[in-house]
Design a protein around this motif. Structure first.
Motif, PDB file in Angstrom:
ATOM      1  N   SER A  17       0.882  -1.205  -0.175  1.00 36.05           N
ATOM      2  CA  SER A  17      -0.065  -0.150   0.167  1.00 36.05           C
ATOM      3  C   SER A  17       0.878   1.157  -0.027  1.00 36.05           C
ATOM      4  O   SER A  17       2.020   1.193   0.538  1.00 36.05           O
ATOM      5  N   LYS A  71       0.765   8.178  -2.139  1.00 38.94           N
ATOM      6  CA  LYS A  71       0.845   8.135  -3.633  1.00 38.94           C
ATOM      7  C   LYS A  71      -0.182   9.236  -4.069  1.00 38.94           C
ATOM      8  O   LYS A  71      -1.383   9.615  -3.538  1.00 38.94           O
ATOM      9  N   THR A  72       0.181   9.942  -5.177  1.00 39.05           N
ATOM     10  CA  THR A  72      -0.637  10.934  -5.723  1.00 39.05           C
ATOM     11  C   THR A  72      -1.919  10.314  -6.413  1.00 39.05           C
ATOM     12  O   THR A  72      -1.904   9.492  -6.915  1.00 39.05           O
ATOM     13  N   CYS A  73      -3.003  10.932  -5.784  1.00 46.29           N
ATOM     14  CA  CYS A  73      -4.511  10.385  -6.280  1.00 46.29           C
ATOM     15  C   CYS A  73      -4.560  10.392  -7.845  1.00 46.29           C
ATOM     16  O   CYS A  73      -3.960  11.454  -8.500  1.00 46.29           O
ATOM     17  N   PRO A  74      -5.401   9.510  -8.378  1.00 49.20           N
ATOM     18  CA  PRO A  74      -5.590   9.531  -9.666  1.00 49.20           C
ATOM     19  C   PRO A  74      -6.371  11.036 -10.290  1.00 49.20           C
ATOM     20  O   PRO A  74      -5.893  11.428 -11.399  1.00 49.20           O
ATOM     21  N   THR A  92      -5.578  14.023  -9.123  1.00 49.71           N
ATOM     22  CA  THR A  92      -4.592  14.944  -9.576  1.00 49.71           C
ATOM     23  C   THR A  92      -3.747  14.439 -10.521  1.00 49.71           C
ATOM     24  O   THR A  92      -3.418  15.537 -11.410  1.00 49.71           O
ATOM     25  N   THR A  93      -3.580  13.402 -10.471  1.00 43.79           N
ATOM     26  CA  THR A  93      -2.318  12.852 -11.742  1.00 43.79           C
ATOM     27  C   THR A  93      -3.309  13.197 -13.045  1.00 43.79           C
ATOM     28  O   THR A  93      -2.608  13.732 -13.836  1.00 43.79           O
TER      29      THR A  93
END
Length: 342
Positions: free
Chosen positions: A77, A81-84, A86-87
């Protein structure tokens, strides 16, 4: 077990580092000795110069049917990590506005380093990966086998006067060489017209093998004759031509060209007007052609430069490494040179 052996043979090169004591193949041998041949763990460890816990670990994985390659160190996990969403926004802003990591970070509320990592992960970290006209990622394609498509085009070069051109001898001496070159017509200013050399080039899309001829014009008759000889040249090397791609030049829109393609059973496709990127492989070849042959050295005359073209083409096809071919010469992608497959 047999499937594991095949898997380890393919993954031999993926060991942890250059000084690893046990490669995947050696790990498999260690595990087989312990599990299949019931050799004591201590004896196997002494034979392979490793510790007994290492031997026990690989034997246990082998008995459980697991792979002998290194396990991924990626965590299960990643909360940070950058959330989808924002990506997706970073990518959309990059494609639409062509912004850098600092500007993207200010608009999306992340650190510039995070924005840069997102661009790298999405292969958008360089603007050269984005099409200038549409803003979309550059989509590279390659036909699956030689002969599936041939790219054709013409490269126009100025003829070299006797004694050398201005690029190497300077403009003053270059003008003198133009004046002293015999057999050239004069323009309205009484300066000799050197004319142009038209290099008709044909490139196979899959292998990047090139064929070229130099002529004094780019008429339909010349272009069709070059295509006929190029198709025969590729056929002699086991490449049957199925399709040809060209721009919208007059020679390629002529009835002579259409009739020849029909005669040779070749499908002809033209690029979209004002869209040279579609024929980008041959456009890039023309740059290599100009650097490696056209302006590579000081030629004493135009005849000398034209005589040097076959040798340069041989060097390009058979010896020069090509990045699109895995840093190998284009000729290495031709698998039917002996005609054994046709």
């Amino acid at each position: 077990m047999e499937l594991l052996k095949v898997h380890f043979a393919k993954q031999e090169a993926l060991m942890s580092h250059a000084n690893a004591a046990l490669t995947p193949r050696a790990r498999l041998r260690v595990a087989q000795l312990v599990v299949d041949q019931h050799v004591p763990i201590v004896e196997v460890a002494a034979r392979f110069q490793c510790s007994w816990p290492t031997v026990k670990r690989w034997a246990a994985r082998y008995a459980a049917g697991q792979a002998m390659t290194d396990r991924s160190s990626r965590p299960h996990s990643m909360p940070a990590k950058t959330c989808p969403a924002t990506t997706k926004r970073i990518v959309a802003l990059r494609l639409r506005k062509r912004l850098g990591p600092v500007q993207l970070a200010a608009l999306t509320g992340v650190a510039p380093s995070t924005a840069h990592r997102v661009l790298v992960r999405c292969r958008l970290n360089r603007l050269s990966h984005v099409d200038r006209a549409t803003g979309e990622p550059v989509r590279r394609y390659e036909h699956p086998h030689p002969g599936a498509m041939l790219h054709v085009d013409v490269k126009k070069l100025g003829n070299i006067p006797d004694g050398g051109g201005w690029r190497y001898v300077g403009r003053r001496q270059g003008r003198h060489n133009r004046q002293s070159t015999p057999g050239k017509p004069k323009n309205v200013h009484y300066n000799p017209k050197m004319g142009h050399a038209f290099v008709h080039t044909v490139i196979d899309d899959h292998s990047r093998v090139a064929y070229a001829e130099v002529h004094d014009d780019e008429t339909a008759a010349t272009a069709t004759a070059v295509l006929r000889r190029a198709v025969a040249w590729f056929a002699a090397r086991g490449i049957p031509t199925q399709r040809v791609l060209s721009d919208n030049g007059p020679a390629y829109r002529s009835h002579v060209w259409r009739d020849l393609c029909a005669e040779l059973a070749i499908k002809h496709t033209r690029t979209r007007p004002y869209r040279p990127q579609t024929n980008g492989k041959i456009e890039r070849f023309h740059r290599t052609l100009a650097d490696g042959w056209g302006y590579a050295r000081c030629y004493a005359s135009e005849d000398e430069r034209r005589a040097a073209l076959p040798a340069w083409l041989h060097e390009y096809n058979h010896h020069r490494p090509h990045t699109a071919c895995g840093n190998k010469p284009p000729i290495t992608r031709l698998t039917n040179l002996s005609g054994q497959y046709t």
